[in-house]
Enzyme design. Structure first.
Site, PDB file in Angstrom:
ATOM      1  N   THR A  80       0.804  -1.232   0.000  1.00 61.34           N
ATOM      2  CA  THR A  80       0.000   0.000   0.000  1.00 61.34           C
ATOM      3  C   THR A  80       0.834   1.278   0.000  1.00 61.34           C
ATOM      4  O   THR A  80       0.361   2.329   0.425  1.00 61.34           O
ATOM      5  CB  THR A  80      -0.955   0.029   1.212  1.00 61.34           C
ATOM      6  OG1 THR A  80      -0.180   0.101   2.420  1.00 61.34           O
ATOM      7  CG2 THR A  80      -1.858  -1.183   1.245  1.00 61.34           C
ATOM      8  N   TRP A  81       2.071   1.206  -0.484  1.00 56.26           N
ATOM      9  CA  TRP A  81       2.864   2.440  -0.570  1.00 56.26           C
ATOM     10  C   TRP A  81       2.138   3.457  -1.457  1.00 56.26           C
ATOM     11  O   TRP A  81       2.129   4.659  -1.181  1.00 56.26           O
ATOM     12  CB  TRP A  81       4.245   2.120  -1.134  1.00 56.26           C
ATOM     13  CG  TRP A  81       5.255   3.226  -1.007  1.00 56.26           C
ATOM     14  CD1 TRP A  81       5.066   4.460  -0.447  1.00 56.26           C
ATOM     15  CD2 TRP A  81       6.623   3.196  -1.430  1.00 56.26           C
ATOM     16  NE1 TRP A  81       6.234   5.198  -0.505  1.00 56.26           N
ATOM     17  CE2 TRP A  81       7.204   4.447  -1.102  1.00 56.26           C
ATOM     18  CE3 TRP A  81       7.413   2.233  -2.051  1.00 56.26           C
ATOM     19  CZ2 TRP A  81       8.525   4.753  -1.390  1.00 56.26           C
ATOM     20  CZ3 TRP A  81       8.736   2.538  -2.325  1.00 56.26           C
ATOM     21  CH2 TRP A  81       9.287   3.790  -1.999  1.00 56.26           C
ATOM     22  N   ASP A 109       0.121  -4.883   3.643  1.00 56.74           N
ATOM     23  CA  ASP A 109       1.337  -4.266   4.168  1.00 56.74           C
ATOM     24  C   ASP A 109       1.281  -2.751   4.030  1.00 56.74           C
ATOM     25  O   ASP A 109       1.016  -2.217   2.957  1.00 56.74           O
ATOM     26  CB  ASP A 109       2.552  -4.794   3.409  1.00 56.74           C
ATOM     27  CG  ASP A 109       3.849  -4.148   3.879  1.00 56.74           C
ATOM     28  OD1 ASP A 109       4.385  -4.594   4.908  1.00 56.74           O
ATOM     29  OD2 ASP A 109       4.308  -3.191   3.222  1.00 56.74           O
ATOM     30  N   TYR A 136       4.286   5.917   4.973  1.00 53.37           N
ATOM     31  CA  TYR A 136       3.610   6.074   3.693  1.00 53.37           C
ATOM     32  C   TYR A 136       2.605   7.217   3.798  1.00 53.37           C
ATOM     33  O   TYR A 136       1.462   7.038   4.213  1.00 53.37           O
ATOM     34  CB  TYR A 136       2.909   4.778   3.288  1.00 53.37           C
ATOM     35  CG  TYR A 136       3.824   3.591   3.094  1.00 53.37           C
ATOM     36  CD1 TYR A 136       5.203   3.745   2.987  1.00 53.37           C
ATOM     37  CD2 TYR A 136       3.310   2.306   3.017  1.00 53.37           C
ATOM     38  CE1 TYR A 136       6.040   2.647   2.805  1.00 53.37           C
ATOM     39  CE2 TYR A 136       4.137   1.207   2.829  1.00 53.37           C
ATOM     40  CZ  TYR A 136       5.493   1.385   2.732  1.00 53.37           C
ATOM     41  OH  TYR A 136       6.319   0.286   2.556  1.00 53.37           O
ATOM     42  N   ARG A 186      10.766   8.136  -7.617  1.00 48.34           N
ATOM     43  CA  ARG A 186      11.528   7.586  -8.737  1.00 48.34           C
ATOM     44  C   ARG A 186      12.153   8.671  -9.605  1.00 48.34           C
ATOM     45  O   ARG A 186      13.040   8.380 -10.419  1.00 48.34           O
ATOM     46  CB  ARG A 186      10.625   6.679  -9.584  1.00 48.34           C
ATOM     47  CG  ARG A 186      10.164   5.440  -8.851  1.00 48.34           C
ATOM     48  CD  ARG A 186       9.068   4.706  -9.595  1.00 48.34           C
ATOM     49  NE  ARG A 186       7.830   5.478  -9.613  1.00 48.34           N
ATOM     50  CZ  ARG A 186       6.667   5.040 -10.098  1.00 48.34           C
ATOM     51  NH1 ARG A 186       6.596   3.814 -10.602  1.00 48.34           N
ATOM     52  NH2 ARG A 186       5.592   5.799 -10.078  1.00 48.34           N
ATOM     53  N   ARG A 202      -3.494  -0.802  -7.753  1.00 51.74           N
ATOM     54  CA  ARG A 202      -4.219   0.461  -7.770  1.00 51.74           C
ATOM     55  C   ARG A 202      -5.703   0.303  -8.106  1.00 51.74           C
ATOM     56  O   ARG A 202      -6.483   1.226  -7.872  1.00 51.74           O
ATOM     57  CB  ARG A 202      -3.571   1.408  -8.783  1.00 51.74           C
ATOM     58  CG  ARG A 202      -2.141   1.785  -8.448  1.00 51.74           C
ATOM     59  CD  ARG A 202      -1.468   2.474  -9.620  1.00 51.74           C
ATOM     60  NE  ARG A 202      -0.077   2.756  -9.327  1.00 51.74           N
ATOM     61  CZ  ARG A 202       0.397   3.946  -8.972  1.00 51.74           C
ATOM     62  NH1 ARG A 202      -0.415   4.967  -8.860  1.00 51.74           N
ATOM     63  NH2 ARG A 202       1.667   4.119  -8.723  1.00 51.74           N
TER      64      ARG A 202
END
Length: 328
Positions: free
Chosen positions: A20-21, A52, A57, A226, A285
């Protein structure tokens, strides 16, 4: 759904875990929260039992959104969260694994997750300014008090786990592992297997690289982690490397297509093929992504499949970083 055991404990979960980041809403690209919540419900219906999250987060957003999505079905899942960061407002400014701090942060997790217990609480990253056994003493006491069932670590090296194991027993170590990042094969995975510690692999889809959704023109918004070009110490998203990696992905897609599978399903099956892996964590998602990922669990790769994957990396001259230093 295949069930796997965490090392030598009696804790079991589905081989595929719901990461669930993305539910942080502030760190990992754009996401439709309603669609993600619907995916949580669908995951439960399809047999996924491990979810998780982490206080980092968001911070905090993911825990709250997950708690709301699970609702009364929370009792049916293995709920995992992580602590150990220090915050200035919404910004992470350091690490702290001191006894009192871990206990304090665990209480916050219980409140945000709207639960009386956490099934598995992890130390998110090692705090090198605190003895590695100190947070384990806190976790032992939290377990004694009934506030957590099991505990473990995340991103710890074998020498650090040795210290932890001197005062308790780790149920899990959660570390990044995927086709593009095989650093854990050298020491961490063998250590976990030898010491009865479950292994939770995050980044199963290489943070999007192995979804098949990226093109040479793909870019990331500034607040997406990223955008730095780095993935936990590896230059996966630096432009020159990114272009070569996409050639690998194209060939992996062709391999998967021979079995009427997607490259994402190939990536999940590859991680789950390692005998030390307890659970492969994947962000989902929406319901479409969920359904695709669930179907990967039943695919058992052959030795020939894995050898072909290795040849693709070699022929495209893309490293897998087996001997690279673990991010600590």
């Amino acid at each position: 759904m295949e069930q796997r055991r965490f090392g030598d404990t009696d804790l079991e979960c589905s081989a595929l875990g719901f990461g669930t980041w993305e539910l942080s809403t502030t760190q990992y690209g754009h996401i439709d929260v309603q669609e993600a919540s619907e995916a949580v419900h669908a995951a439960l219906d399809r047999g996924i039992t491990l979810f998780d999250t982490a206080e980092a987060y968001g911070p905090y957003h993911s825990e709250k959104l997950l708690a709301k999505a699970l609702g009364p079905r929370r009792k049916d899942v293995v709920l995992v969260t992580k602590v150990g960061f220090v915050y200035d407002g919404d910004e992470i400014v350091g690490r702290n694994s001191q006894y009192d701090y871990i206990v304090e942060r665990a209480e916050g997790c219980l409140e945000r997750l709207d639960t009386d217990w956490i099934d598995l609480l992890l130390i998110h990253w090692p705090d090198h300014d605190t003895p590695y056994d100190e947070p384990i003493r806190a976790l032992e006491d939290l377990a004694e008090a009934g506030k957590i069932r099991y505990y473990g670590v995340s991103n710890f090296a074998p020498a650090m786990m040795d210290v932890c194991e001197s005062v308790g027993h780790l149920a899990a170590n959660q570390v990044g592992y995927n086709m593009f990042d095989r650093r854990m094969e050298r020491a961490v995975l063998p250590y976990c297997q030898a010491h009865g510690i479950g292994f939770m692999g995050y980044g199963t889809l290489a943070f999007g690289l192995l979804t098949g959704a990226f093109t040479p023109e793909t870019s990331f918004v500034d607040w997406d982690w990223r955008s730095s070009g780095s993935a936990f110490g590896l230059p996966l998203f630096e432009r020159a490397n990114f272009t070569k990696e996409l050639r690998v992905v194209n060939r992996l897609q062709a391999l998967a297509a021979r079995y009427d599978k997607s490259v994402a399903q190939l990536a999940i099956a590859w991680v789950l093929s390692h005998p030390a892996v307890t659970v492969a964590l994947v962000g989902m998602r929406n319901v479409h992504e969920l359904e695709e990922n669930v179907e990967a669990v039943e695919w058992k790769l052959t030795a020939e499949n894995k050898a072909e994957i290795d040849r693709i990396f070699e022929e495209e001259e893309v490293p897998t970083y087996v001997n690279a230093r673990q991010a600590l």
